[in-house]
Scaffold this motif. Sequence first.
Motif: not given
Length: 934
Positions: A554-562, A569-581
């Motif tokens: 689960x932790x790996x998924x939280x920081x994995x690239x989408x 926009x969905x891809x960018x939002x998921x990428x931003x979230x992973x990079x922030x995490x």
Amino acid sequence: MPSKLSTDFAVAFQQLTGLAPFPWQEDLYRRFISDDTSGRIPSVCRIPTGLGKTSLIAVWWIARQHGASLPRRLVYVVNRRTVVDQTTSEVERIWQKMHALDGGEHFAISTLRGQYADNRQWLANPSRPAVICGTVDMIGSRLLFSGYRIGFKSRPLHAGFLGQDALIVHDEAHLEPAFQKLLETIQDEQQKERERNGDLPWPGMHVMALSATARSNAKNVNSEGHQPFELTRKENSPPNVIPEPPTEPIHHVWRRLKAKKTLRLHACDDEKKKLAVDVVERALQYKDSGKAILVFLRTVEDAMSTIGSLESEFPGQVAPLTGTMRGYERDRLVQGNPVFARFMPESDRPKNITLAKGTVYLVCTSAGEVGVNLSADHMVCDLTTFDSMTQRLGRVNRFGDHNDAGVDVVHPNPDSFDEKHPLALARKATLALLKHLHGDASPKALGELPADSCIAAFSPEPSILPATDILFDAWALTTILDKLPGRPPVAPYLHGVAEWEPKRTNVAWRDEVELITDELIEREGGNFPRELLADYPLKPHELLSDRSDRVYGALQTLIAEPSKSLKGEKHQAALDRAQKNTQTHVWLIDESGSVMVTTLGKLLDDDKKRVIAWLEDSTVLLAPSVGGLSEGMLDPMSSDADDVADHWLDENNQPRRQRVWDDAPPPTYEDNGSTKLMALIRTIDLNPLSDEIAEPNQEGELEREVASELESNQISNSRQGRFWHWFARPRDTEDATRASSRPITWDHHTHDVVTRTTEIVQELDLSEDLEQAIILAAELHDLGKQRIIWQRSIGNPNPSDWHAKPGKPTHGARWRPRHLSNYRHEFGSLLDVEEEHAAKLAALSDEMRDVVLHLIASHHGYARPHFPPEAYDHERYDTQQNQHAAHDAMRRYARLQRRYGRWGLAYLESLLRAADWAASAEPSPVPTTHEVKA
């Protein structure tokens, strides 16, 4: 006020429970009040499920009220898989009945979770009876001086209360053989200590294994030759006719023992691929029944698949109950879920709840097998080992209320078991036993199965590690915080080593993980996160537990690239979230309470096996902003998570603690009809300025803050504000030193502690010299606070006017406690006592002199065995005097531990510590002449 509890047991039992006692309950009462000390407390109690085992708490209390010499504290231990400790409901009802009889407070209540969770009532007064309900982990870690999620200062206090003057009742002991063996080893070790050093003036620890199922075919004869306590001959002789409704207790016994449960077995062609499908198919056969259908599955994956399939057919009619749910959501499930309430006895249901209509399903893993008072109309389940299967069967038609209960068991074909799986042989043997029942799964039929065959069908016993006297000594060294050779983690000694059971990891979410920066930790010291968690401990409702490998995934998924399937926009939002995490802090807390602060990216950048090894038996504390939580379960695809630390509620659903920002008013709570302020336990400045507060000037006055109010509200690193104030009710703090609501003078606090200590020791059967030694320690315990450096550390504007407590901020100018040094006032007290009160010590025996000095040294958890050099008192004494006192403290600890034993010494320390804590949490009214204006 005299108790209005009847002197007749049967009447008293009905007063407290509303029920007439079963014959075995009357028999146990007679044992408790007998003069035969060797057999008064049975070491093994074999009572079938559903026959009121938890009512032995009422039997214990009535016997004590009738003069029986029984331990003051009853500790009820349930299996670690238990989700809902419904024993608490039984205890609450007894307490309320007693309170209604005479208005008294009687015994204290504390539980693992829920409204009485960790409320410290049981720690407040060693002379007050108490009922403590908890899991193997909660009770076991505390018994071994290693209490999970409590600071090192509190660990000996918990060990002393649980290990002395206590009756440990281990429910379903066959499910945790390693813990049962550990309890017996501790009991034997205490007996050896008493034989070697002489008896102690208080009872030790007694152990009662409570189980309807034994792992051994032996009779479990104890050292005094007593047989296990079992149902009476009357209960083992069925009546010819059971009237409807039953008119006598014996009728209820047999109604439950012969409860109709029609067993049907169904073979599954491919267990790995089709099990959940077949279980759903069997469950849907009851879809038009309007009944409560209980579904059990061994794996979380199968349970979640089943829940999804049933939800699609019956939206809103399905509830999950798994061991991977966070405590907060599990508690809410029990407290107000209309589906779950259908499975609860009417007496346990929340008041004013609207029950779900029609057919309902409760889908459980092993979390629902033990300690949960459920009664389903029908059950569908997969095949497990016999010890677990009997627990499941005990949750169907539990009280024998109807004659059409069905049990459908989906099992592999006999020739398709995975022979490599460690449970394969036990499951095969269980299937053979179920076939032997010929469709009758009543408790009576289960009890008549061949004992040897039942034992062969149990899950394999884990490897039980021997706990030795050397290990007990090492665990008792609670002031040594670093890893110590020869002091292993306690978890394997609580549960044994079972290779087939995967390791687990706890996960929780807290705002401070994100708000406490590296710079702040560096400024406050590397132990700052550990200190914060000691002030505001993680509570069970904040935690979820899952397999360590699943947490890692689960932790790996939280920081994995989408996934590339996401576009725009969905891809960018998921990428931003992973990079922030990846850059977000995570706190990794090991079993000892040490905290490693890193980022998710750095943690997971290491070797997978090494990271999973770090996660095992540890707690991962995440920032809520990383997400990962859905409906109380770990879900890496979810961007949601919340901090529920402040949702620690009392029996009236009021918060016990609260965090507020900047100049928000201190939170309040209701206590006996009056509104009181919570106590400030810590203030965190999230944007500290190097010269924010000047040093006190020569007159002892503190200068005004340098920063303006405007600056303090323009903090970029906090979404809330600058100053974060952490409050708690005084009685609910781990360390009550800072829990006073107003400044308290040294004289006033010392008087309060002496008064409280005197009240405690006079309720105990102590020798006169020991009583006087403990009271003298109370009189002298805080001499070391009479130092300029200590008074400045609590923010005293006039440090030559000795105060014991700083109090919380008041309007206008206020005391600001500060960290100025690592000086320990109790170490200073040691030096002062020997320097200034030598005559008082000289009047004591050598042993009592040791007692006085050690109680002073240890009243905040130090001197077990040592003080660190930075705790020395350089304001009044030279280095040689400090070193001599430190060495004496260690030798004194060793001498007293040999005399009183490990748990006996911890208990002796608790007498003064409890009085000091109570006096700090609830000081007596301050006379007008002592009022202090800051």
